[in-house]
Scaffold this active site. Structure first.
Site, PDB file in Angstrom:
ATOM      1  N   LYS A  16      -9.356  25.713  47.803  1.00 32.88           N
ATOM      2  CA  LYS A  16      -8.915  26.265  46.517  1.00 32.88           C
ATOM      3  C   LYS A  16      -9.191  25.224  45.426  1.00 32.88           C
ATOM      4  O   LYS A  16      -8.740  24.078  45.521  1.00 32.88           O
ATOM      5  CB  LYS A  16      -7.423  26.579  46.624  1.00 32.88           C
TER       6      LYS A  16
HETATM    7  C1  E4P Z   1      -1.990  31.585  43.570  1.00 33.38           C
HETATM    8  O1  E4P Z   1      -2.773  31.376  44.460  1.00 33.38           O
HETATM    9  C2  E4P Z   1      -0.874  30.740  43.190  1.00 33.38           C
HETATM   10  O2  E4P Z   1      -0.475  30.011  44.320  1.00 33.38           O
HETATM   11  C3  E4P Z   1       0.332  31.527  42.753  1.00 33.38           C
HETATM   12  O3  E4P Z   1       0.161  32.909  42.889  1.00 33.38           O
HETATM   13  C4  E4P Z   1       0.941  31.072  41.471  1.00 33.38           C
HETATM   14  O4  E4P Z   1       2.079  31.855  41.214  1.00 33.38           O
HETATM   15  P1  E4P Z   1       3.208  31.439  40.139  1.00 33.38           P
HETATM   16  O5  E4P Z   1       2.670  31.712  38.787  1.00 33.38           O
HETATM   17  O6  E4P Z   1       4.364  32.331  40.472  1.00 33.38           O
HETATM   18  O7  E4P Z   1       3.482  29.971  40.376  1.00 33.38           O
END
Ligand code: E4P
Length: 215
Positions: A83
């Site tokens: 990622k």
């Molecule tokens: C995506 O891959 C992120 O890990 C995640 O969805 C972020 O979510 P949040 O905005 O609730 O922290």
């Protein structure tokens, strides 16, 4: 539509996997920070539980650093997805990794051109953050609509992974728009099957049957 869990917590991941619908996992540095074990240990455990893609996020902000981290992370298991933040250096890292056949997930996407760029670089997944857009008074789902349309116009194969999901209606809207994947916190996954009329209806069916002396 594929269902991923957005969590680094093994209990939550196991519970979601037991429901039999879990297609993959996304983690991020903030989620990993909530757990006591080191990140690579957590990822190893997750990959023992889940066969589908497991996103592991780098924290470097330069392409060489991202690639160095990716080298370690891909050794954890075959289903690890690297990622990468959607910044210019991240684009370089995505190009290199995808050229080497390594799965990538472009994260922190907030506008459609970022999604177009990472798809051209060969990202496996793109992660638009709908909840964080809603938080600043815009409609996160508009971005999903734009990305799905652009990818379909040009036959781009990057999968649209709806992230920063806060409630079940995000999941409904993502499905209506034809998104490929939704990643959800455990608290959202556990609401997907719920409706009060299902519970009260079931209660009444059982009570009627018993009251009639048939149960
Ligand atoms: C995506 O891959 C992120 O890990 C995640 O969805 C972020 O979510 P949040 O905005 O609730 O922290």
């Amino acid at each position: 539509m594929k269902f991923f869990i957005d969590s680094a917590n093994l209990d939550e991941i196991r519970q979601a996997a037991e429901m039999g619908l879990l297609d993959g996992v996304t983690t991020n540095p903030s989620l990993a920070a909530k757990e006591s074990a080191p990140y690579e240990e957590i990822l190893t455990e997750i990959c023992n539980v889940v066969e589908g893609p497991v996103s592991a996020e780098v924290i470097s902000t330069d392409a060489p650093g991202m690639l160095k981290e990716a080298d370690r992370l891909i050794k954890i298991a075959e289903n690890i997805v690297i990622k990468i933040p959607t910044i210019p250096e991240g684009l370089k890292a995505i190009s290199t990794l995808s050229g080497n056949g390594i799965m990538t997930n472009a994260t922190l996407v907030f506008q459609p051109l970022q999604a177009l760029m990472v798809a051209k670089a060969g990202a496996t997944f793109v992660s638009p953050f709908v909840g964080r857009l809603d938080d600043i008074g815009t409609d996160g789902m508009d971005l999903i609509n734009q990305i799905v349309t652009i990818y379909s116009n040009y036959g781009l194969e990057t999968e649209v992974l709806v992230a920063s999901v806060r409630h079940p209606m995000h999941v409904v809207q993502a499905a209506m728009l034809g998104a490929d994947v939704v990643t959800m916190p455990f608290k959202v996954i556990s609401t997907l099957m719920k409706h009060p009329l299902t519970d009260s209806g079931l209660e009444k069916f059982i009570a009627d049957f018993k009251n009639a002396g048939k149960g």
